[in-house]
Design an enzyme around this catalytic site. Structure first.
Site, PDB file in Angstrom:
ATOM      1  CE  LYS A 101      47.806 -16.486   1.516  1.00 35.05           C
ATOM      2  NZ  LYS A 101      46.819 -17.370   0.667  1.00 35.05           N
TER       3      LYS A 101
ATOM      4  CG  ASP B 195      49.867 -18.484  -0.675  1.00 34.22           C
ATOM      5  OD1 ASP B 195      48.897 -18.587  -1.109  1.00 34.22           O
ATOM      6  OD2 ASP B 195      50.815 -17.712  -1.098  1.00 34.22           O
TER       7      ASP B 195
HETATM    8  N1  GLU Z   1      47.392 -20.669  -0.489  1.00 34.51           N
HETATM    9  C1  GLU Z   1      46.102 -21.289  -0.761  1.00 34.51           C
HETATM   10  C2  GLU Z   1      45.025 -20.122  -1.226  1.00 34.51           C
HETATM   11  O1  GLU Z   1      45.425 -19.165  -1.511  1.00 34.51           O
HETATM   12  C3  GLU Z   1      45.458 -22.355  -0.079  1.00 34.51           C
HETATM   13  C4  GLU Z   1      45.303 -22.145   1.254  1.00 34.51           C
HETATM   14  C5  GLU Z   1      44.724 -23.446   2.096  1.00 34.51           C
HETATM   15  O2  GLU Z   1      44.548 -24.583   1.428  1.00 34.51           O
HETATM   16  O3  GLU Z   1      44.571 -23.070   3.178  1.00 34.51           O
HETATM   17  O4  GLU Z   1      43.947 -20.434  -1.432  1.00 34.51           O
END
Ligand code: GLU
Length: 444
Positions: free
Chosen positions: A124, A164
């Site tokens: 992340k 996100d």
């Molecule tokens: N931010 C999204 C999550 O919390 C998607 C992450 C992504 O597609 O890599 O899963």
């Protein structure tokens, strides 16, 4: 392993990171019993290795605003685990972003990604940059400055970021453009890209649709039809919008939406037309949800959250810790029988306790909102084979993945009285996959 003891040590080593502690605590509590049945895990000190991110990058970002002022922000990328695939997870731009929040998100992402059946590790990233009120030119300059630092740490087989909170198609486009320029290659290093340059159909819809698909699976276990059910949805961004779209399509009635200023309650139900207005309001004009109440003449509660309104189902789709113990009690009192989380960790530990005690259908985000990252995984596959799949194909794969996650939660979470503890189920299923991969790869 004693979950409490491990947590105490982690708190001492990494103080002032409450969100990270909260996410770790929930998982450790769920897996304690299974972990203790595997002495080989303990011998390999698996638990510490699993809780501590493999790598953290933090950097200063410098950019120039429209008035010519030089601004700074902090940027981060947490590479939590690549035991089962390249690091994968979104980028968040929000003033609240700090290392604790990103560590919790990367930790959660590792288990979530393991549940998807696809080969993706967990990561992340993000920045404390506040996109509210910024011009498109400022957003672009910020994204470019962010990627100028980030690009050397990511790649299609290394670490694949996506969106996100505060990062949607527009921001991914700007970041991908700068990445491509610096790396001098056109590869699928970001997901959530535009359709014309390698993005997947259904990716914008995936988190919201996936959450409703998961909800349907839960309802099926109790023979409940979603048709006509009133739903409390929080948030008004990508996840909330497509949650509403799918609910409406299936004949359910979403009655609330919110943003950081307050919530709207529309007892008539948010229709397809009204939702189109919300999508324009948010994506095009970047306005506030209050304007919905002004346009359609319904209730707006400044500073409030929708959990006190009467309904059947709740789908928290805004942000972490947006639903506390008192809110959960209120939901139960009002007859809510299912809660399915579109956001990451929206319910506090006290709220989760209330849901489990009352044995309602409760799906934690790492299971219910895994549809977004799942379609990101499918986007990676399409990029690798340099092909694009049809809407129908991606949607049917998404449905299959959500049903599979549900099945795994039931497998590991079914209690002796047949009640399914989805928290336990998701945590154990995710943990076992990552743990087995780590064991097989030796002490690294
Ligand atoms: N931010 C999204 C999550 O919390 C998607 C992450 C992504 O597609 O890599 O899963």
């Amino acid at each position: 392993m004693k979950a409490e003891q491990v947590l105490t040590t982690l708190k001492q080593r990494f103080p002032n990171e409450p969100e990270y502690h909260q996410a770790v605590h929930e998982v450790l509590e769920s897996i304690e019993e299974v972990y203790n049945q595997h002495p080989e895990f303990d011998k390999a000190n698996l638990i510490e290795r699993l809780c501590i991110p493999e790598r953290i990058f933090s950097f200063r970002i410098t950019w120039v605003d429209d008035k010519g002022n030089v601004q700074t922000n902090m940027g981060y990328r947490i590479q939590h685990s690549n035991a089962i695939g390249p690091y994968k997870g979104g980028i968040r731009f929000h003033s609240s972003v700090n290392q604790s929040i990103l560590k919790f998100l990367a930790f959660e992402q590792t288990f979530k990604n393991a549940l998807t059946t696809l080969p993706m590790g967990g990561g992340k990233g993000g920045s404390d940059f506040n996109p509210k009120g910024k011009s498109t030119a400022e957003i672009m300059r910020f994204c470019q400055a962010f990627v100028t630092e980030l690009w050397r740490h990511i790649g299609p087989d290394t670490d694949v970021p996506a969106g996100d909170i505060g990062v949607g198609g527009r921001e991914v486009g700007f970041m991908f453009g700068m990445y491509k320029k610096l790396a001098r290659e056109f590869t699928g290093t970001f997901t959530g890209k535009g359709i014309t340059f390698g993005g997947s159909l259904i990716r914008p819809e995936a988190t919201g649709y996936g959450n409703v698909y998961f909800l349907l699976e839960m309802l099926k276990t109790r023979n409940i039809d979603i048709k006509g059910k009133k739903c409390l949805v929080s948030g008004s961004g990508n996840v909330a919008q497509y949650t509403c779209e799918k609910l409406i399509e299936l004949g359910a009635i979403p009655v609330t939406l919110s943003d950081s200023n307050g919530y709207i309650y529309d007892p008539e139900g948010i229709t397809k037309e009204k939702l189109e207005y919300v999508m324009e309001l948010k994506e095009l004009y970047r306005g506030r949800i209050k304007e919905y109440a002004e346009k359609y003449g319904c209730k707006y509660v400044e500073g409030g959250r929708p959990w006190g309104e009467k309904a059947d189902i709740a789908l928290p789709s805004a942000t972490q810790n947006e639903l506390n113990g008192d809110d959960a009690e209120m939901l139960i009192k009002n007859g809510i029988f299912a809660v399915s989380e579109g956001a990451n960790m929206p319910s506090t530990p006290e709220a989760i306790e209330v849901f489990l005690k009352n044995k309602i259908l409760y799906a934690p985000g790492k299971a219910a909102n895994a549809g977004g990252v799942s379609v990101s995984g499918l986007e990676m596959t399409q990029n690798s084979e340099r092909l694009g799949w049809s809407k129908e194909e991606v949607d049917s794969k998404l449905k299959w993945i959500m049903a599979n996650i549900h099945e795994n939660c039931v497998k590991y979470g079914k209690q002796s009285d047949n009640f399914v503890d989805y928290v336990k189920g998701a945590n154990i299923a995710g943990f076992m996959k990552v743990a087995q991969a780590m064991m097989a790869q030796g002490i690294i």
